[in-house]
Each structure stands twice: as structure tokens, then as C-alpha cells.
Design an enzyme around this catalytic site. Structure first.
Site, PDB file in Angstrom:
ATOM      1  N   LYS A  53      -7.293  18.146  23.597  1.00 14.22           N
ATOM      2  CA  LYS A  53      -8.608  18.493  22.937  1.00 14.22           C
ATOM      3  C   LYS A  53      -9.476  18.370  24.296  1.00 14.22           C
ATOM      4  O   LYS A  53     -10.386  19.083  24.373  1.00 14.22           O
ATOM      5  CB  LYS A  53      -8.924  18.059  21.818  1.00 14.22           C
ATOM      6  CG  LYS A  53      -7.957  18.524  20.494  1.00 14.22           C
ATOM      7  CD  LYS A  53      -8.113  17.674  19.205  1.00 14.22           C
ATOM      8  CE  LYS A  53      -7.194  18.240  18.213  1.00 14.22           C
ATOM      9  NZ  LYS A  53      -7.121  17.480  16.917  1.00 14.22           N
ATOM     10  N   GLN A  97     -10.100  12.215  14.904  1.00 13.03           N
ATOM     11  CA  GLN A  97      -8.725  12.442  14.816  1.00 13.03           C
ATOM     12  C   GLN A  97      -8.155  11.706  13.811  1.00 13.03           C
ATOM     13  O   GLN A  97      -8.278  10.541  13.684  1.00 13.03           O
ATOM     14  CB  GLN A  97      -8.057  12.091  16.306  1.00 13.03           C
ATOM     15  CG  GLN A  97      -6.677  12.229  16.121  1.00 13.03           C
ATOM     16  CD  GLN A  97      -6.459  13.886  16.021  1.00 13.03           C
ATOM     17  OE1 GLN A  97      -7.238  14.474  16.876  1.00 13.03           O
ATOM     18  NE2 GLN A  97      -5.293  14.188  15.666  1.00 13.03           N
ATOM     19  N   ASP A 120     -14.238  20.138  12.967  1.00 14.82           N
ATOM     20  CA  ASP A 120     -13.145  20.371  12.274  1.00 14.82           C
ATOM     21  C   ASP A 120     -13.074  21.112  11.028  1.00 14.82           C
ATOM     22  O   ASP A 120     -12.171  21.453  10.410  1.00 14.82           O
ATOM     23  CB  ASP A 120     -12.463  18.969  12.065  1.00 14.82           C
ATOM     24  CG  ASP A 120     -10.980  18.766  12.516  1.00 14.82           C
ATOM     25  OD1 ASP A 120     -10.439  19.896  13.211  1.00 14.82           O
ATOM     26  OD2 ASP A 120     -10.493  17.612  12.443  1.00 14.82           O
TER      27      ASP A 120
END
Ligand code: NAD
Length: 291
Positions: A53, A97, A120
Site C-alpha cells: 500500500k 491494518q 478503509d
């Protein structure tokens, strides 16, 4: 192989290329999108995902702000870092994460993220918007799946979709998105307690597998010509495999995503798109305040 290969890598490349002009337009307004990634602990898979990412962000000209915390960090320390990033004007998107190491509450930490920086799309406020069909950042993996279907012009209207797996990260949001008035699919959300899953899947025009069980979905789960989307990423002695037995299912399905090279690259592309969209929204709000 009979099935059309749904090449997520190619769709991801096109998605990232389309961000170029938007990032350039932001630059003209003095804004560089910034993505903060938070990695907690030393899970090798999470390290690989976050590194990928960050690399993608940098390659697109998105500012990479990274924090790697040790597994014994306290919830208060993690929450404190999130608050700090919420207040940082150079950060437009925050990605925590998941999953977090044992002892830390991932859902609580996600709730701390400013919904306007939720790269997200997993903050409860944004998941609520999703259910209400309101605009806002949407979860990356489900959105990436929809983009693959759109790119290959796989119709969803009136189609029977079986989503296998009900996680809040993948299965549940995608079932909501596909049953929206924009998509009009008839969705069945299956899970570990579903009875006779192979028979249910055989009824489906589209199967979306988000389970985490290597090659669970075999030949007798799939009807001729069905579209099969494999979200699963499983590390085995034979390397990375999905939740679908690709070798046999690709002989019967009409279209199928590979693993790797299917949904995975789209998840990252959608994270970049969300970050750029959040930067655009933030620039818009700042301009309105100045006016
Ligand atoms: P999860 O463990 O949170 O959820 C798995 C779901 O599968 C659960 O709802 C469970 O009920 C269901 N399930 C488990 N065993 C089952 C069985 N035998 N039959 C039917 N249902 C069963 O997992 P997740 O976070 O949703 O991830 C699922 C998979 O997708 C994993 O392999 C993960 O690595 C992968 N993943 C990939 C991406 C990507 O970008 N490609 C993103 C997120 C997750």
C-alpha cells in the site's frame, strides 16, 4: 480453461491511472493527498500488505506517513496515535491494518478514526452511510469487487448472488452494496452455519468467496457459466491460493478472478481512490471556509 479471466491487476492499473489527473488538480490547489498507515506487531502478511500500500501511494505521488507500533502497544497509545493523525492536516486518509494483535480492540480503534479520514471505509458512520445509500468512503475490497464486475460488464440486476463469508470487512458490506437499488442483485449471505452450501452456490449466477479456506469452492459448487469472484488469500505450502479451486472451477465458470492478480490489487487501488476522494473533500471544505 473455459472461463474468461477477470484480470484485477489490469483493472487496478486503469483505476490508478485515472487518479493521475485528480491528483494533479489537487496539486494546482496546493494539496498533496496524504495516506497514513498504521501497522501494529509483526504479522508477516500484514507487513507485506502495508508495504504494498505504501509503495503504491508513493508511486502515485500520495504522501506516505507510516507508523509501525510494537505488538505490546496499549489501546490508549494506539488511540492516541489515531487522534494525532486525525488532527494532522497533511493526512487525508488513515488506514489501520487489521487484524490487530491479541489484546487490542480493532473495532474500537477504527471508531477513533475521523470518519472524514476513514480511507478503509470501515468506520461505523461510513458503514451506516453505506446501508443508507449515502455518499462516503466505502470498504476497499467490496468496492474493488464491484469495479471488476463493472469493468467486465457482468450484470447484477436481477441476478442471484451468493456471498460466502459474513465478515464486516468483506462479506457483509458487499452483500449490502449488491442489494442496493443501484445494483439490484438478489443476494444470499452464506457463512459457516449455512446448510448445504454447495447446493446454494449452484443456484448462483455470481459467487463471491470471502472465507479464508484454501480452495473450499470446488467444481460441484458452480453452475455452468457462473461468475466466480475469489476474495480469499491463503498462504499454503504451494504458495498463495484463493478460496476457489481455480484449476477445476475455471473449466466450468463463465468468468473467474485469479489469485493472485484478482481482487487483491483492486483493494489497494480502491484505498488510493478513497484517499484521493477524501483529500478532494477536505480541499472543498477548506475552500468553502475561506469563501
Ligand atoms: P473472516 O475470517 O473475518 O471471515 C470469514 C467468514 O467466512 C466468516 O463469516 C465465516 O462465517 C465464514 N466461513 C468460515 N468457514 C466457512 C466455511 N467452511 N463455509 C462457509 N463459510 C465459512 O475473513 P475475512 O476478513 O472476510 O477474509 C476472508 C478471506 O479473504 C481471507 O482469506 C482473507 O485473507 C481474504 N481477504 C482478501 C482481501 C483482498 O484484498 N483480496 C481483503 C480482505 C480479506
Amino acid at each position: 480453461m473455459y472461463a474468461t479471466l477477470l484480470d484485477g491487476k489490469a483493472v487496478a492499473t486503469a483505476t490508478k491511472e485515472a487518479l493521475g489527473p485528480r491528483i494533479a488538480a489537487l496539486a494546482e490547489r496546493g494539496v498533496t493527498p496524504g495516506l497514513a498507515t498504521i501497522l501494529v506487531g509483526d504479522d508477516p502478511a500484514s507487513e507485506v500488505y502495508v508495504a504494498s500500500k505504501r509503495r503504491t501511494a508513493t508511486s502515485l505521488g500520495i504522501v506516505d506517513v507510516h507508523h509501525h507500533l510494537s505488538a505490546d502497544v496499549t489501546q490508549d497509545q494506539l488511540d492516541g496515535l489515531i487522534e494525532q493523525l486525525n488532527d494532522d492536516p497533511a493526512v487525508h486518509g488513515i488506514l489501520l491494518q487489521l487484524p490487530l494483535p491479541e489484546g487490542l480492540d480493532g473495532e474500537e480503534a477504527v471508531r477513533r478514526i475521523d470518519p472524514a479520514k476513514d480511507a478503509d471505509g470501515l468506520h461505523p458512520e461510513n458503514l451506516g452511510r453505506l446501508i443508507l445509500d449515502q455518499p462516503g468512503p466505502t470498504p476497499c475490497t467490496p468496492t474493488g469487487v464491484l469495479r471488476i464486475l463493472d469493468h467486465y460488464e457482468v450484470p447484477t440486476e436481477g441476478r442471484r448472488v451468493v456471498v460466502v463469508g459474513r465478515s464486516f470487512l468483506v462479506g457483509r458490506p458487499i452483500s449490502v452494496m449488491l442489494s442496493s437499488k443501484a445494483r439490484n442483485a438478489t443476494v444470499t449471505l452464506a457463512h459457516s452455519r449455512t446448510e448445504d452450501l454447495p447446493a446454494l452456490c449452484r443456484e448462483a449466477d455470481i459467487i463471491i468467496a470471502a472465507v479464508g479456506q484454501p480452495q473450499l469452492i470446488g467444481l460441484d459448487w458452480v453452475s455452468d457459466g457462473a461468475t466466480v469472484i475469489d476474495v480469499g488469500i491463503n498462504r499454503t505450502d504451494d504458495g498463495l491460493v484463493g478460496d476457489v479451486d481455480f484449476a477445476v472451477v475455471s473449466e466450468r465458470a463463465g468468468a473467474i478472478t485469479p489469485v493472485p492478480g484478482g481482487v487483491g490489487p483492486m483493494t489497494i487501488a480502491m484505498l488510493m481512490e478513497n484517499t484521493v476522494a477524501l483529500a478532494e473533500a477536505s480541499a472543498y471544505v477548506a475552500a468553502r471556509r475561506r469563501a
